[in-house]
Scaffold this motif. Sequence first.
Motif, PDB file in Angstrom:
ATOM      1  N   LEU A 163      12.679  46.695  25.233  1.00  0.00           N
ATOM      2  CA  LEU A 163      14.221  47.171  25.288  1.00  0.00           C
ATOM      3  C   LEU A 163      14.655  48.894  25.100  1.00  0.00           C
ATOM      4  O   LEU A 163      15.483  49.063  25.865  1.00  0.00           O
ATOM      5  CB  LEU A 163      14.367  46.522  24.216  1.00  0.00           C
ATOM      6  N   ARG A 164      13.569  49.814  24.537  1.00  0.00           N
ATOM      7  CA  ARG A 164      13.575  51.173  25.099  1.00  0.00           C
ATOM      8  C   ARG A 164      13.349  51.755  26.291  1.00  0.00           C
ATOM      9  O   ARG A 164      13.915  52.397  26.923  1.00  0.00           O
ATOM     10  CB  ARG A 164      12.702  51.668  23.582  1.00  0.00           C
ATOM     11  N   GLU A 214      20.142  44.850  43.024  1.00  0.00           N
ATOM     12  CA  GLU A 214      18.404  44.297  43.980  1.00  0.00           C
ATOM     13  C   GLU A 214      17.760  45.683  42.901  1.00  0.00           C
ATOM     14  O   GLU A 214      16.516  45.655  42.304  1.00  0.00           O
ATOM     15  CB  GLU A 214      18.155  44.515  45.030  1.00  0.00           C
ATOM     16  N   ASP A 215      18.426  46.830  43.569  1.00  0.00           N
ATOM     17  CA  ASP A 215      17.581  48.386  42.480  1.00  0.00           C
ATOM     18  C   ASP A 215      17.201  48.198  41.561  1.00  0.00           C
ATOM     19  O   ASP A 215      15.749  48.877  41.503  1.00  0.00           O
ATOM     20  CB  ASP A 215      17.915  49.140  43.378  1.00  0.00           C
ATOM     21  N   LEU A 216      18.088  48.242  40.904  1.00  0.00           N
ATOM     22  CA  LEU A 216      17.582  47.762  38.949  1.00  0.00           C
ATOM     23  C   LEU A 216      16.504  46.681  38.980  1.00  0.00           C
ATOM     24  O   LEU A 216      16.024  46.251  38.329  1.00  0.00           O
ATOM     25  CB  LEU A 216      18.588  47.896  38.261  1.00  0.00           C
ATOM     26  N   TYR A 217      16.942  45.591  39.416  1.00  0.00           N
ATOM     27  CA  TYR A 217      15.978  44.501  39.117  1.00  0.00           C
ATOM     28  C   TYR A 217      14.651  44.431  39.713  1.00  0.00           C
ATOM     29  O   TYR A 217      13.937  44.696  38.947  1.00  0.00           O
ATOM     30  CB  TYR A 217      16.467  43.523  40.412  1.00  0.00           C
ATOM     31  N   LEU A 218      14.800  45.401  40.948  1.00  0.00           N
ATOM     32  CA  LEU A 218      12.465  45.742  41.413  1.00  0.00           C
ATOM     33  C   LEU A 218      12.089  46.762  39.973  1.00  0.00           C
ATOM     34  O   LEU A 218      11.031  46.405  39.746  1.00  0.00           O
ATOM     35  CB  LEU A 218      12.758  46.272  42.688  1.00  0.00           C
ATOM     36  N   LEU A 274      15.907  53.652  32.013  1.00  0.00           N
ATOM     37  CA  LEU A 274      15.355  53.048  32.976  1.00  0.00           C
ATOM     38  C   LEU A 274      17.057  52.946  33.800  1.00  0.00           C
ATOM     39  O   LEU A 274      17.337  53.637  34.850  1.00  0.00           O
ATOM     40  CB  LEU A 274      14.678  51.554  33.531  1.00  0.00           C
ATOM     41  N   ILE A 275      18.105  52.204  32.639  1.00  0.00           N
ATOM     42  CA  ILE A 275      19.254  51.831  33.192  1.00  0.00           C
ATOM     43  C   ILE A 275      20.172  53.149  33.237  1.00  0.00           C
ATOM     44  O   ILE A 275      20.612  53.351  34.581  1.00  0.00           O
ATOM     45  CB  ILE A 275      19.964  50.413  32.704  1.00  0.00           C
ATOM     46  N   GLY A 304      23.984  44.238  31.378  1.00  0.00           N
ATOM     47  CA  GLY A 304      24.477  45.239  32.604  1.00  0.00           C
ATOM     48  C   GLY A 304      23.607  45.771  32.881  1.00  0.00           C
ATOM     49  O   GLY A 304      22.849  46.509  32.763  1.00  0.00           O
ATOM     50  N   PRO A 305      24.269  45.936  34.734  1.00  0.00           N
ATOM     51  CA  PRO A 305      23.766  47.568  35.533  1.00  0.00           C
ATOM     52  C   PRO A 305      24.226  48.576  34.772  1.00  0.00           C
ATOM     53  O   PRO A 305      23.531  50.153  35.064  1.00  0.00           O
ATOM     54  CB  PRO A 305      24.663  47.383  36.354  1.00  0.00           C
TER      55      PRO A 305
END
Length: 395
Positions: free
Chosen positions: A362-363, A252-256, A368-369, A277-278
């Motif tokens: 994408l960059r 959820e954190d990455l999604y937000l 972010l990931i 992926g995460p």
Amino acid sequence: MEVMVKRCAGIDVHKKTITVCTLVGSLNRSKPKKQTKEFDTTTRDLQACAQWLESLDITTVLMESTGQYWRPVWNILEPYGFKMILANAQHIKQVPGRKTDMRDAQWIAELGRCGLVSGSYVPERDIQDLRQLTRHRSSVKEDLTRRKNQVHDILQRSNIKLSSYLSDIFGATGQRLLSLFINGEVINEQLIEETISKRVHASPRQLFEAMNGSLTTINRQLLQLELATIRRLTDEIKECEQLIEEHLQPYEDLYLRLLEISGISQTTAQVVIAEVGPTVGAFETVERLASWAGLCPGSYESAGIQYGSKTTRGNRYLKAALCRAGLTAGRSNHQEFRAIYFKFSERKQKGKGVVALAHKLLRIVYMLIKTGETYTPWQQKKDSSYGNSIGVPKN
């Protein structure tokens, strides 16, 4: 060629059987010991294959991506601790000559023994499940669009012009008007007035004239079937989206954080997590991720001259999602994205502008990931250096 792996196995995968070739030998140039066996693709036989490979102390197992047939083989062999490598079939295509299953398995093993096979990205099981859901939703949406086009074809050949007055004939008002044809009711202006919503700008008289066509019995029956299928597919998409939301809870954190990027919608964020992926541990650099996604140009050089090249094929699900996001971002209020989009638009190259924005998005996603930071638009940063913050990276 230099030998890199002492004990490896190559698997030629088919629907009913797999052919396994093992090569065991030292790292010098001496000829390795070869063994070949064939197994059925039932669970018991695949487990027997895994035990046989384990008895030979095989460390690396290679197979080519053959439709969906490689998945059960992978799922059963992976828990045994082998280093699993899934190869792109185009990258390990054998030279012309006699072709048999045993030769294919041996060729895969020989390439793996020399370290000449780069493995495809296979995410962890949870992400694979999420990927199956997002891809299934995409497939159902494509089917839904095709069914809607069929309804438009039926109406047009019946000289029914509802789409000229309704922006969406599959909305609440459109569905009620189409049901009048199926129920066989006598259509008049009063009935139309009672059926339509107050927000419809067209008058009952205009809609009556638009619906005054020649709908044959077979077309009425086809219309009924298509509308029933549309309702079923719509419900299926809703159920699929609920399942996707449930599987996204651990991320959820990455999604937000992805939703904070201009142009990234909920659907795009879900596809990004499902496909990438995460973590980005499988991609050492952002350039490798862009190449895998098919968002960087290919390389074509001859006689010292570099020629323009189209983007690579890549991951079509991720590429399509980011291109849609790039088009939205280019028309948003984000200054950097708008500048890129309209720069290409002036040259009548909007398609290239969309791909350039997709590559930029994408960059940003990669950083972010990788860093776990939150996105801040480039123009809002006090320090505009690329290394100190996550914004729109420089070309």
